[in-house]
Design a protein around this motif. Structure first.
Motif, PDB file in Angstrom:
ATOM      1  N   ASP A 151       0.997  -1.156   0.185  1.00  0.00           N
ATOM      2  CA  ASP A 151       0.466   0.272  -0.098  1.00  0.00           C
ATOM      3  C   ASP A 151       0.890   0.864  -0.023  1.00  0.00           C
ATOM      4  O   ASP A 151       0.511   2.316   0.725  1.00  0.00           O
ATOM      5  CB  ASP A 151      -0.730   0.194   1.633  1.00  0.00           C
ATOM      6  CG  ASP A 151      -0.312  -0.152   2.485  1.00  0.00           C
ATOM      7  OD1 ASP A 151       0.732   0.226   2.839  1.00  0.00           O
ATOM      8  OD2 ASP A 151      -1.239   0.540   3.446  1.00  0.00           O
ATOM      9  N   ARG A 154      -0.261   4.140  -2.204  1.00  0.00           N
ATOM     10  CA  ARG A 154      -1.334   4.742  -2.339  1.00  0.00           C
ATOM     11  C   ARG A 154      -1.131   5.928  -1.165  1.00  0.00           C
ATOM     12  O   ARG A 154      -1.584   6.858  -0.495  1.00  0.00           O
ATOM     13  CB  ARG A 154      -2.485   3.605  -2.071  1.00  0.00           C
ATOM     14  CG  ARG A 154      -3.673   4.128  -1.485  1.00  0.00           C
ATOM     15  CD  ARG A 154      -5.020   2.915  -1.264  1.00  0.00           C
ATOM     16  NE  ARG A 154      -5.456   2.316  -2.449  1.00  0.00           N
ATOM     17  CZ  ARG A 154      -4.839   0.298  -2.699  1.00  0.00           C
ATOM     18  NH1 ARG A 154      -4.209   0.709  -1.623  1.00  0.00           N
ATOM     19  NH2 ARG A 154      -4.704   0.450  -2.924  1.00  0.00           N
ATOM     20  N   ALA A 242      -7.632  12.683  -1.376  1.00  0.00           N
ATOM     21  CA  ALA A 242      -8.192  11.867  -0.297  1.00  0.00           C
ATOM     22  C   ALA A 242      -9.206  11.956  -0.640  1.00  0.00           C
ATOM     23  O   ALA A 242      -9.842  13.152   0.080  1.00  0.00           O
ATOM     24  CB  ALA A 242      -7.291  11.054   0.436  1.00  0.00           C
ATOM     25  N   VAL A 351      -6.182   3.915  -5.733  1.00  0.00           N
ATOM     26  CA  VAL A 351      -7.061   2.881  -4.681  1.00  0.00           C
ATOM     27  C   VAL A 351      -6.807   1.413  -6.321  1.00  0.00           C
ATOM     28  O   VAL A 351      -6.653   0.568  -5.210  1.00  0.00           O
ATOM     29  CB  VAL A 351      -8.243   3.564  -5.296  1.00  0.00           C
ATOM     30  CG1 VAL A 351      -9.431   1.973  -4.331  1.00  0.00           C
ATOM     31  CG2 VAL A 351      -9.045   4.423  -4.404  1.00  0.00           C
TER      32      VAL A 351
END
Length: 524
Positions: A151, A154, A242, A351
């Motif tokens: 992740d 991200r 975000a 995402v």
């Protein structure tokens, strides 16, 4: 006759007696069992993670794996074996490296390493190129990928200010940092404040992350002198953001915005619907929802989508009435819409494909293509706001009716983008972006160039500009439901449903769906 039908002992339902052929059900059951076993075996061979290397696998020039077999570092035993091999040398105090005429310790105490987050991680999982001659890490250590911190992309994309910051700069315990002049990346320095080379064998991580090592007055990496919130949902109209709310300022703006929407909705729902009176609020909402569902699951959906695009986005009806008004509307709305789509696409890429090269490009606001696109669209909005103000000023009737409200909205919109350009100029100077790249953001660079000759503390100025821009955006969002710009939000809806209502009633252009103040006539 009865004896012939009696069940033979030792058989089960559907199975024939001994010596006879198996039943069809038994044959199918055996085939399914064999197929399942074969599928299980194939999946274990094809997809099971195994990292043990043969003498020719991953055997680049100088690689130790040309002769030695790599342990399976997915298993505990392989991790212990791999780390034990490294500790043959690195556990000794005399293991040093000569850097700038000084000996730097390379000792890694097993007890200290056992207290870190990576206690059960093989050394070669991170230092994946050390098993070679010469014995050193080739290139920077990457913490991302599917094996560990998948992740990471991200996490970085959620706050693009840290896109060009090495992981160690934030998460390592050393606070000796430097910004590389060639790449503008923030990374660990080679030496500490006393000019002694850093010993990078301490694997303990800083938790929580000490943001003040960079975000303080007089920092060594030209970072903002204050910790600033990341871009949140209030910024998604122009920036990849975000879907979170990151500051009390954003909360306040959103509460007022949705309060304004609720007030407008209460006015719309205060009248009658389809000629029906004395309906409760729940009945009105149920009726409207039912009509919308009917449209969605009918051929009229395409009529709605076409009208939303032609009239709501391209302003075809306004073009037929006035070319000047169409130019003003288009210069304001279409660049906004383009930036929103770009931000939405970037968010989806973050995402669903955070490690993709395209995602890395999209989240980097300093990338030439992204910087140029953002500045071009922002300039168009400023030109559109200025032209709309000019049209209002030269139209006596409109000026007398709406000049105050229109002027405030247009000035607020222009101020948001102008302060945004100054903020971008401060970013260029603060991050020390090379001019060869900075000029792609031509709006910010045009302001940054003359400012570069002034001796100003941009690390202290940048937070002030950031909050000025954020406050203007919050005011615009809170004011939007009460302003003349509110029709931008609702026009897409009304222009989209108009053809459906016209088709239903056959009233032509008169069937707008709204009949009088506070009355919604869905049948029209």
């Amino acid at each position: 006759m009865e004896d012939s039908k009696r069940k033979v002992p030792g058989t089960w339902r559907g199975q024939k007696a001994e010596g006879s052929e198996p039943s069809r059900f038994a044959r199918y059951a055996r085939r399914l069992l064999v197929a399942f076993c074969l599928l299980l075996t194939a999946s274990s061979l094809l997809f099971a993670p195994a990292h043990a290397q043969g003498p020719t696998e991953n055997a680049s020039a100088g690689s130790c794996y040309q002769c030695h077999r790599q342990p399976n570092i997915e298993a505990t035993g392989g991790i212990v074996a791999a780390n034990a091999l490294c500790q043959d040398c690195h556990a000794k105090a005399e293991t040093v490296r000569r850097v700038d005429s000084m000996d730097v310790s390379l000792q890694i105490r097993a007890a200290d390493f056992g207290k870190t987050w990576h206690e059960f991680v093989a050394c070669v999982s991170c230092h994946d190129t050390v098993a070679r001659l010469p014995h050193r890490q080739a290139g920077a250590i990457t913490c991302g990928g599917a094996a560990c911190h998948n992740d990471l992309a991200r996490h970085i994309a959620a706050g693009d200010a840290h896109l060009n910051v090495d992981c160690a700069a934030c998460h390592f315990q050393y606070d000796a940092l430097v910004r590389d002049a060639a790449t503008s990346r923030v990374m660990l320095a080679r030496a500490d404040a006393s000019a002694r080379p850093l010993a990078l064998t301490n694997h303990a991580l800083a938790k929580p992350v000490p943001c003040a090592r960079c975000h303080a007055r007089g920092n060594s990496v030209s970072a903002a002198a204050a910790v600033l919130p990341g871009k949140d949902v209030t910024c998604i109209g122009c920036h990849a953001s975000a879907p979170v709310v990151s500051s009390p300022l954003s909360w306040g703006a959103l509460i007022i915005f949705f309060g304004g929407l609720a007030l407008a909705a209460s006015v719309w729902l205060s009248g009658n619907i389809a000629g029906k009176t004395n309906l409760t609020l729940n009945e009105k909402l149920s009726y409207i929802a039912a009509r919308k569902v009917q449209v969605i699951f009918s051929r009229r959906l395409f009529t709605v989508l076409r009208a939303a695009f032609v009239d709501g986005i391209l302003h075809w009806r306004i073009l037929k009435e006035s070319v000047a008004r169409w130019v003003a509307h288009s210069l304001i709305l279409l660049p906004f819409f383009a930036r929103f789509l770009l931000a939405l696409f970037t968010g989806l890429a973050v995402v669903f494909a955070p490690d993709a090269p395209l995602t890395r490009l999209l989240v980097d606001r300093d990338a030439p293509a992204i910087a140029f696109t953002n500045d071009l669209l922002a300039v168009l909005v400023i030109v559109g706001a200025g032209y709309a103000g000019y049209l209002r000023a030269t139209d006596k009737q409109r000026r007398e009716l709406t000049v105050g409200q229109d002027a405030f909205a247009l000035i607020l919109l222009a101020a948001i983008f102008i302060v945004g350009f100054v903020l971008e100029a401060a970013h260029i100077l603060l991050a020390q972006i090379p001019w060869a790249r900075a000029w792609f953001a031509f709006g910010g660079a045009a302001i940054a160039f003359p400012l570069s000759f002034l001796s100003l503390d941009w690390s202290a100025i940048y937070p002030v500009l950031f909050w000025a821009h954020a406050i203007l955006v919050a005011i615009f969002i809170a004011y939007l439901p009460f302003s003349k710009f509110f029709h931008i939000l609702v026009s897409l809806f009304f222009l989209a449903v108009r053809p459906v209502l016209e088709e239903k009633s056959g009233v032509g252009d008169q069937g707008t769906g709204i009949r009088g103040q506070g009355t919604l006539n869905s049948d029209r």
